[in-house]
Design a protein around this motif. Sequence first.
Motif, PDB file in Angstrom:
ATOM      1  N   VAL A  61       0.848  -1.183   0.000  1.00  0.00           N
ATOM      2  CA  VAL A  61       0.000   0.000   0.000  1.00  0.00           C
ATOM      3  C   VAL A  61       0.889   1.240   0.000  1.00  0.00           C
ATOM      4  CG1 VAL A  61      -1.871  -1.161   1.234  1.00  0.00           C
ATOM      5  CG2 VAL A  61      -0.152   0.124   2.522  1.00  0.00           C
ATOM      6  N   GLU A  90      -3.287   4.448  -1.862  1.00  0.00           N
ATOM      7  CA  GLU A  90      -3.267   3.483  -2.969  1.00  0.00           C
ATOM      8  C   GLU A  90      -3.074   2.083  -2.410  1.00  0.00           C
ATOM      9  OE1 GLU A  90      -0.777   2.499  -7.097  1.00  0.00           O
ATOM     10  OE2 GLU A  90      -0.330   4.330  -5.947  1.00  0.00           O
ATOM     11  N   VAL A  91      -3.808   1.129  -2.979  1.00  0.00           N
ATOM     12  CA  VAL A  91      -3.755  -0.259  -2.518  1.00  0.00           C
ATOM     13  C   VAL A  91      -3.386  -1.158  -3.688  1.00  0.00           C
ATOM     14  CG1 VAL A  91      -5.092  -2.149  -1.513  1.00  0.00           C
ATOM     15  CG2 VAL A  91      -5.485   0.190  -0.736  1.00  0.00           C
ATOM     16  N   GLU A 110      -2.578  -4.912  -5.687  1.00  0.00           N
ATOM     17  CA  GLU A 110      -3.326  -6.153  -5.891  1.00  0.00           C
ATOM     18  C   GLU A 110      -3.078  -7.123  -4.738  1.00  0.00           C
ATOM     19  OE1 GLU A 110      -2.586  -7.996  -9.602  1.00  0.00           O
ATOM     20  OE2 GLU A 110      -3.000  -6.194 -10.795  1.00  0.00           O
ATOM     21  N   HIS A 152      -6.718  -6.917   0.740  1.00  0.00           N
ATOM     22  CA  HIS A 152      -8.173  -6.888   0.908  1.00  0.00           C
ATOM     23  C   HIS A 152      -8.617  -6.309   2.248  1.00  0.00           C
ATOM     24  CE1 HIS A 152      -8.344  -9.295  -2.714  1.00  0.00           C
ATOM     25  NE2 HIS A 152      -7.565 -10.224  -2.154  1.00  0.00           N
ATOM     26  N   HIS A 153      -7.713  -6.225   3.219  1.00  0.00           N
ATOM     27  CA  HIS A 153      -8.108  -5.767   4.547  1.00  0.00           C
ATOM     28  C   HIS A 153      -7.827  -4.288   4.775  1.00  0.00           C
ATOM     29  CE1 HIS A 153      -3.811  -6.564   4.993  1.00  0.00           C
ATOM     30  NE2 HIS A 153      -3.826  -5.871   6.118  1.00  0.00           N
ATOM     31  N   ILE A 154      -7.280  -3.616   3.769  1.00  0.00           N
ATOM     32  CA  ILE A 154      -6.964  -2.190   3.864  1.00  0.00           C
ATOM     33  C   ILE A 154      -7.564  -1.487   2.660  1.00  0.00           C
ATOM     34  CG2 ILE A 154      -5.117  -0.457   3.953  1.00  0.00           C
ATOM     35  CD1 ILE A 154      -3.307  -2.636   5.107  1.00  0.00           C
ATOM     36  N   SER A 155      -8.103  -0.294   2.881  1.00  0.00           N
ATOM     37  CA  SER A 155      -8.731   0.457   1.792  1.00  0.00           C
ATOM     38  C   SER A 155      -8.166   1.870   1.752  1.00  0.00           C
ATOM     39  CB  SER A 155     -10.245   0.531   1.988  1.00  0.00           C
ATOM     40  OG  SER A 155     -10.813  -0.756   2.059  1.00  0.00           O
ATOM     41  N   ALA A 156      -8.227   2.499   0.589  1.00  0.00           N
ATOM     42  CA  ALA A 156      -7.848   3.899   0.467  1.00  0.00           C
ATOM     43  C   ALA A 156      -8.708   4.724   1.420  1.00  0.00           C
ATOM     44  CB  ALA A 156      -8.031   4.376  -0.966  1.00  0.00           C
ATOM     45  N   ASP A 170      -8.078   4.783   4.744  1.00  0.00           N
ATOM     46  CA  ASP A 170      -7.869   4.276   6.101  1.00  0.00           C
ATOM     47  C   ASP A 170      -6.779   5.074   6.814  1.00  0.00           C
ATOM     48  OD1 ASP A 170      -9.734   2.340   5.621  1.00  0.00           O
ATOM     49  OD2 ASP A 170      -8.333   0.649   5.581  1.00  0.00           O
TER      50      ASP A 170
END
Length: 330
Positions: free
Chosen positions: A30, A69-70, A72, A75-79, A81
């Motif tokens: 990320v 930015e995340v 590929e 899945h447990h972190i999002s823009a 956060d």
Amino acid sequence: MNAIIHSGHSDLEGLQYSTCTLPGAEQGHVVIELSAAGLNHRDLFIMSDRTPQDTPLIPGSDGAGIVVEVGEGVHHISAGDEVIIHPTLGWEHTADVPVVPGIVGGPSDGTLAQYIALPASNVLPKPTHLSWIEAGVLSLSALTAYRALFTRGGLRAGEHLLIPGIGGGVATYALLMAVAAGAKVTVTSRSEVKRAEALRLGAYQALDSHANWKSTMNSHEPIDIILDSIGQVMFPKYEEIIRPGGRIVMFGASSGDDLHLPIRSIFFPQISLTGTSMGSREEFVQMLEWVEKHQIHPVVDSIYSLRDTVQAFERMKNGEQFGNIAIQVK
């Protein structure tokens, strides 16, 4: 992006405020826009060992910010956060101790920049009770103190802890954590101002580093555990005040790498010597939970802009700080 880059010289001479390429989020990584970062003595050690031939490095191990930015597979972190950085690379489980832990800010680029790309496993939710500045200075020193006190030192409520040389980040966190855990804490310092501040934060007593500790301390209150970052120069004093069966947990060597002591002074009183360094991801999660449970707030010594990072390091190098030095990035 703007960043502090170390290149061309050793020590602080190699630091410059400059621009460099914005990092991207590779698979499993990320990108974080940093709000604040913190300085550690480790940064000074890293820069002193670097040569003009080394590739440019962004120092810094502590930081907190917002994910922008995340990559590929994450899945447990999002823009968006709000996150804090776990600085130890590749050390997931506490039992799997590496020979030398990899740390953000050397060998990999660190947090003294507007943005940083990291493995997703090195990013956790920011403690909600902390400000950006407080979260930005927490990671490395608090993790080191937590592992030294509890994982390696086995500190228990009611025990008597000695922290020589109070003032730096690890020592200050250790004081706050030990007091919260119900331990009795004695600190030492050459500075009257630092001794007074330690007492304000809950220390039981604060001794002059050059005084005769044995005559000053109550003989009925020997030390159970010593948190040592100084090394050789202090060991004669330790021998006089630690109880039989006591523990010395070592995490630094500011007086030099060599240690000379009579072996009988260790095995007759059955003193335990234990080494520790940084901490695992498991311990980082435990430390964050512990800090939130006890509502611990870092002691922030001072705040500098990213552009003024050299002056911040000069304050640290001169031993003027009490607590953590923060860098306001955003």
